[in-house]
Design an enzyme around this catalytic site. Structure first.
Site, short mmCIF file in Angstrom:
data_model
loop_
_atom_site.label_atom_id
_atom_site.label_comp_id
_atom_site.label_asym_id
_atom_site.label_seq_id
_atom_site.Cartn_x
_atom_site.Cartn_y
_atom_site.Cartn_z
N GLY A 447 0.95 -1.16 -0.09
CA GLY A 447 -0.12 -0.12 -0.20
C GLY A 447 0.76 1.20 0.01
N THR A 448 2.12 0.89 -0.13
CA THR A 448 3.07 2.03 -0.06
C THR A 448 3.51 2.85 -1.30
OG1 THR A 448 4.68 0.37 -0.75
CG2 THR A 448 4.63 0.82 1.51
N ILE A 605 12.36 13.09 -4.52
CA ILE A 605 11.12 12.37 -4.37
C ILE A 605 11.13 11.85 -5.76
CG2 ILE A 605 8.93 12.83 -3.77
CD1 ILE A 605 10.60 13.01 -1.29
N LYS A 609 2.93 12.62 -4.94
CA LYS A 609 1.65 12.33 -4.52
C LYS A 609 1.78 11.18 -3.43
CE LYS A 609 -3.04 11.48 -6.23
NZ LYS A 609 -4.13 11.35 -7.32
N GLN A 614 2.54 8.72 2.11
CA GLN A 614 3.28 8.06 2.89
C GLN A 614 3.55 8.73 4.36
OE1 GLN A 614 6.10 5.01 2.55
NE2 GLN A 614 3.87 4.53 2.14
N LYS A 677 16.38 8.74 -0.48
CA LYS A 677 16.71 8.20 0.64
C LYS A 677 15.54 7.37 1.22
CE LYS A 677 18.60 11.99 2.68
NZ LYS A 677 19.53 12.87 3.59
N GLY A 678 14.29 7.50 0.96
CA GLY A 678 13.47 6.76 1.76
C GLY A 678 12.56 7.53 2.72
N GLY A 680 9.14 6.09 4.01
CA GLY A 680 8.16 5.49 4.89
C GLY A 680 7.90 5.67 6.21
N GLU A 681 8.98 5.36 7.03
CA GLU A 681 8.86 5.48 8.48
C GLU A 681 9.32 6.73 9.11
OE1 GLU A 681 9.81 0.95 9.79
OE2 GLU A 681 10.91 1.65 7.75
#
Lengths: 714, 325
Positions: A447-448, A605, A609, A614, A677-678, A680-681
């Protein structure tokens, strides 16, 4: 195209119900498995009566520790179950799998499971701090400088409760054998994680295990591991010669499919009168469920966040009679940041220094625990932009200074940082005669937005519209790409997608000049150019679809492999700053988040969107962590007492304000050519701290124990 | 879930004839089916009563009459309900979710079982579910449990919101049984747990709720239903207060108050009502009167905050209902 807002390529099939999830898998002749779970928290099973269940309609088999399916011991210590189910009689936690009923229908299996009785030798479970078996100073990491420690000392303890992932999709597995080849449809954050685990415990060549996990209904860490239903469904299918489907109930997911451990952090900080930190000590305590291996390095966030000549973090582990503790929504960092970001706010308040200024005075221009430079860091800009956009300068210095009707209003902020890096990944791009391209890797989309990242990066590199690129994820037969965990999917897989999409252009040109049917046959490859889906040379242009058709070739493909980043010279992290407004009712104390701004420095990025989604999703989870989420244990039995979605509270829409997200969008020059760089968290880290700080600003009450519920504010 | 017989009835008499020990009436199913899935309820016969003629919302001389099979969402949206007793509408809209309100009936709502997590888990002891087995909530996880009307056998709260509004307004329920009908004040319909928490109400075997009758109080349009909870929707109340207040020239003439989330049944706050009558409608009066709300309260390890929260909720609800600032 990179960085534009692109709709999810899998959006339509998800909202129309067409996307196949594991539990949707329909295989003729499938039998249904239902787990029987322990009703004590510690002890052993001495006997099980399965006669009534075996005589029950439709029942094909009842497996128990007295009549187990053979499963070999797990070799690797993963952050899931320590022991394969049913292989011994020891009960380590309440809700542990002690039996597996397989029947013609799910209802028959469940009904029969209710007829099985177990006899136990029972011991009192240990489910709370302080356990008697605390192992002290399991890990210590420290930096010791020579500087004077200054005059100001601050110390406080912060606690966080057990939490659960609560993905909408429960854990489901469907297994079917064809000879000695196994096909598994299952929920997973990485198809290869399932393949490896099953190879160990079933004792078969991983090459004979085909794992399919194309769509996952939320993971949040809870589907990194493989839980009891995975090996049981596979082993039962082998034993019975029929496909077997097993889905955990919600309560079983709570008990056995991983939880965020309970933590306590005691922070002691010293600083000079002008707020420069001279030492930080964070003594962390974390629980480890005896059903698993993993524990959380809760204090380690303190090692990399603020500059200080002396830093010491410790970790104590308390083993408890619970299922496996596992990774969940920024493990270590979400809890770790709550303590340090609260403490920074408390210390700033004690010194009369503005919280943003306090952080700038302790800005870590080098990695605090190694002294190495960062690959890139624009956190100061996040603070500056955030403060400006949020209107931070207008914030009253005093607490409890703003009242709007019956609501006390306060604002708070916090730092976010999360590890970044790049693993090894391989991805395949294939060009098809119909003019489309497919791009495949074992990666997972929980769902990411990973499907869309694959599509965007391949489309960008191939000069095609996104609609002509078909991403294919979650299949163990694809090239080995990154699992979905640690916010590394895009940073790791993205460069591999780009390499594969470049490499396939070379393959296409080779075909163009070597295939006798090609109009480019015999040309110097250097004279042939690929651009925007077409091959050109000497005034002749042909789309790759037409070229493949003309050549009567079914497709060309190439695999791109991006190596693991090894750079001992730099520290890699994503950064951000959160700003929020909280309202607390003067009479009844409910805390409500009413305004939010996150400014993020996460490198390039890829999809504006999905990236925004996220961060917004992570902030929602952070609001849950801060205000609502806690799994309570009934200490007498060791049972999670609120193991259902009515009693375990996750935020509803009404709890969530408009969440404003800004990205600096500055490529990291060292992490990869892509520079991502990521994210999500990153978005959850610091959220609970920012809210705790805003609650304090609104009310003057400092809550150091999550969640911040109204009873703590009356 | 265990196997069961399924029967349908189209008249009340048929439904009552089909009823027998171990049977259950099915309306919206939002409690019954849930609890059957958890094995908490194991009826051997389920009697679908959805076709019974127990519908309709009418204003009669005797009051507002609501058929037991009216759905929560229909009652909440009904113009007469909204005009006569907006408190009822508000209490319904703060309950459950849109999907559940579309299914759940008013009669079923009044019959819903407690949300005590020990009651809902069949591996736990529970005097309500298995009389005599004990009450783990007394010493276990009890933040959500009751402080009023509890006993050593049971501390479970009653979960309904609209029942709290009904009790505040002095509603009655019309019951139908094999021996005919009877009318009972809703407040008396519910039983305190005492030593028999498995008996939750006065319904006899095979009896069912046919109708709810709510007296009309013209001044009770000045009312509110305040529901306090950790999240802002889709959660049962930590405390709730149904309040209607008649203020003339700044003085409280009459008042109706009941609380939810704190009692083992919907809790009418008569002592607070009496203390308010004749008082000046200001926050101080409300706070002083609210003190008696918790007389006899027996807080547990995790829910002691409810004594304070209940008093504060009463004040807030009265301020809202009276329009006082």
């Amino acid at each position: 195209m990179i960085g534009q807002p692109v709709d999810r390529v899998d959006g339509r099939i998800k909202v129309t119900g067409a996307a196949p999830y594991a539990a949707d898998t329909k295989i003729p002749g499938v039998a249904y498995g239902y787990l029987i779970t322990s009703t004590i928290g510690k002890g052993s099973v001495t006997a099980m009566d399965t006669d009534a269940a075996l005589a029950s309609p439709g029942v094909l088999a009842v497996y128990t520790p007295f009549n187990p399916l053979k499963l070999f011991a797990y070799v690797q210590e993963q952050n899931d179950e320590r022991f394969p189910p049913l292989q011994d009689r020891e009960v380590r936690f309440f809700g542990q799998a002690i039996g597996f009923v397989v029947a013609e229908t799910w209802e028959q299996a469940r009904d029969a499971a209710g007829l099985v009785t177990a006899t136990y030798q029972q011991q009192p479970p240990v489910t709370e701090f302080p356990g008697r078996t605390v192992r002290k100073f399991e890990e210590v990491e420290e930096v010791v400088g020579t500087q004077d420690l200054g005059d100001i000392t601050f110390t406080a303890s912060y606690t966080t409760p057990f939490q659960h992932h609560c993905a909408m999709e429960p854990h489901a597995t469907v297994a079917t054998w064809n000879g000695d080849h196994l096909t598994v449809y299952t929920v997973s954050q990485g198809a290869l994680l399932v393949q490896r685990r099953l190879s160990e415990t079933l004792g078969i060549d991983p090459a004979k295990i085909h794992v399919l996990s194309p769509h996952v209904g939320g993971g949040f860490g809870g589907k990194w591991g493989n839980w009891a239903q995975v090996p049981l469904a596979c082993a039962a299918a082998r034993a019975l010669g029929r496909p077997v489907k097993a889905v955990l109930t919600r309560e079983q997911v709570f008990a056995m499919a991983g939880h965020r451990p309970m933590t306590k952090q005691t922070l002691t900080m010293t600083c000079t009168a002008d707020g420069k930190l001279t030492s930080i000590v964070n003594d962390g305590v974390t629980s480890r469920g005896l059903g698993g291996n993993w524990s959380e390095s809760v204090a380690n966030w303190t090692l990399t966040t603020y500059a200080s000549p002396n830093i010491r973090v410790t970790k104590m582990i308390v083993p408890l009679n619970l299922g496996a503790a596992t990774v969940m929504r920024a493990p270590g960092e979400a809890n770790g940041s709550f303590a340090l970001e609260s403490a920074m706010d408390e210390l700033a308040g004690q010194l009369g220094i503005d919280p943003v200024e306090m952080r700038l005075r302790n800005y870590a221009t080098l990695v605090p625990n190694t002294g190495k430079p960062w690959s890139s860091k624009h956190l100061d800009e996040c603070y500056r932009i955030g403060a400006e956009e949020f209107g931070w300068a207008k914030r009253p210095k005093k607490v409890r200074a703003t009242v709007d009707g019956d609501w006390l209003v306060g604002t708070g902020m916090a730092t976010a940082t999360y590890g970044a890096g790049r693993g090894q990944a391989s991805v395949k791009v294939r060009l098809h005669p119909d003019g489309t391209a497919s791009v495949s890797g074992t990666a997972a989309d929980l769902g990411t937005g990973q499907y869309t990242v694959f599509a965007i990066l391949a489309a960008d590199e191939l000069g095609l519209p996104v609609s002509r690129v078909r991403p294919e994820l979650g299949d163990s037969t694809s090239p080995a790409a990154a699992n979905a965990g640690g916010s590394t999917s895009t940073g790791t897989n993205g460069p591999a997608v780009q390499l594969a999409a470049k490499a396939v252009q070379t393959e296409l040109i080779t075909l163009a000049v070597t295939n006798p049917r090609s109009p480019f046959h015999g040309k110097d490859p250097a004279s042939v150019v690929y651009r925007d889906g077409s091959v050109s040379s000497g005034g002749v242009t042909m789309s790759f679809g037409t070229l493949l058709t003309t050549c009567d070739v079914g497709g060309v493909e190439a695999v791109g492999t991006s190596p693991r980043l090894v750079d001992p010279e730099h520290g890699y992290r994503s950064f951000g700053a959160h700003f929020c407004e909280v309202r607390v009712h003067r009479l009844t104390g409910e805390p409500r988040v009413t305004r939010w701004l996150s400014v993020c420095d996460a490198g390039t990025i890829v999809n504006a969107k999905a990236a925004r989604s996220q961060i917004q999703g992570a902030v929602v989870m952070g609001i849950g962590q801060a205000l609502l989420e806690a799994t309570e244990v009934d200490h007498a039995t060791g049972r999670f007492a609120n193991a259902n979605l009515a009693s375990y509270l996750v935020p509803v829409h009404a709890d969530i304000p408009k969440i404003d997200v800004r990205f600096l969008d500055r490529p990291d020059p060292l992490v990869s050519g892509l520079g991502a760089k990521g994210i999500g968290e990153l978005g959850i880290v610091g959220v609970a701290g920012a809210i705790a700080n805003a609650v304090h600003h609104a009310t003057g009450v400092r809550v150091r124990d999550l969640p911040i519920t109204l009873d703590k504010l009356l | 879930m265990r196997a069961f017989d399924y029967a349908t009835a189209s008249t009340v008499d048929d439904a009552l004839k089909l009823a027998r020990p171990g049977s259950a009436f099915l309306a919206g199913g939002t409690t019954l089916v849930d609890l059957m899935k958890l094995d908490v309820l194991t009826p051997d016969r389920v009697i679908d009563v959805n076709s019974l003629p127990l519908k309709g919302i009418r204003l009669h001389a005797g009051g507002l009459r609501i058929g037991a099979l009216e759905r929560m969402s229909d009652v909440a949206a009904h113009p007469v309900v909204r005009a006569v007793h907006p408190m009822i509408s508000k209490a319904l809209l703060l309950s459950a979710s849109g999907q559940l309100r579309n299914m759940a009936s008013i009669g079923g709502n009044l019959m819903q079982r407690t949300r005590c997590d020990y009651f809902r888990d069949v591996t736990s002891a529970c005097n309500k579910r298995r009389p005599g087995s004990g009450c783990p909530a007394l010493t276990g996880v009890n933040r959500g449990h009751a402080i009023l009307g509890t006993s050593d056998s049971c501390v479970a709260t009653h979960a309904s919101d609209v029942a709290v509004a009904f009790v505040a307004l002095g509603a009655q329920v019309v019951l139908r049984g094999k021996d005919g009908g009877r009318t009972v004040a809703l407040e008396d319909f519910y039983l305190l747990p005492g030593s028999t928490p498995d008996r939750e109400n006065v319904l006899g075997p095979g009896e069912l709720i046919a109708e709810v009758v709510v007296p009309v109080l013209p001044w009770a349009r000045h009312s509110t239903y305040l529901k306090i909870r950790d999240r802002q929707s889709y959660e049962f109340a930590l405390t709730s207060v149904a309040a209607a207040v008649d203020v003339k020239r700044g003085v409280v003439q009459d008042v109706r108050l009941a609380a939810g989330g704190v009692g083992t049944k919907p809790w009418r706050l008569r002592a607070v009502e009496e203390a308010l009558k004749g008082g000046v409608a200001v926050e101080r009066t409300f706070a002083d009167a609210a003190e008696s709300a918790v007389d006899g309260a027996r807080p547990l390890a995790h829910n002691a905050f409810k004594t304070s929260l209940l008093k504060r909720s009463i004040v807030r609800a009265l301020l809202d209902a009276a329009g006082v600032r």
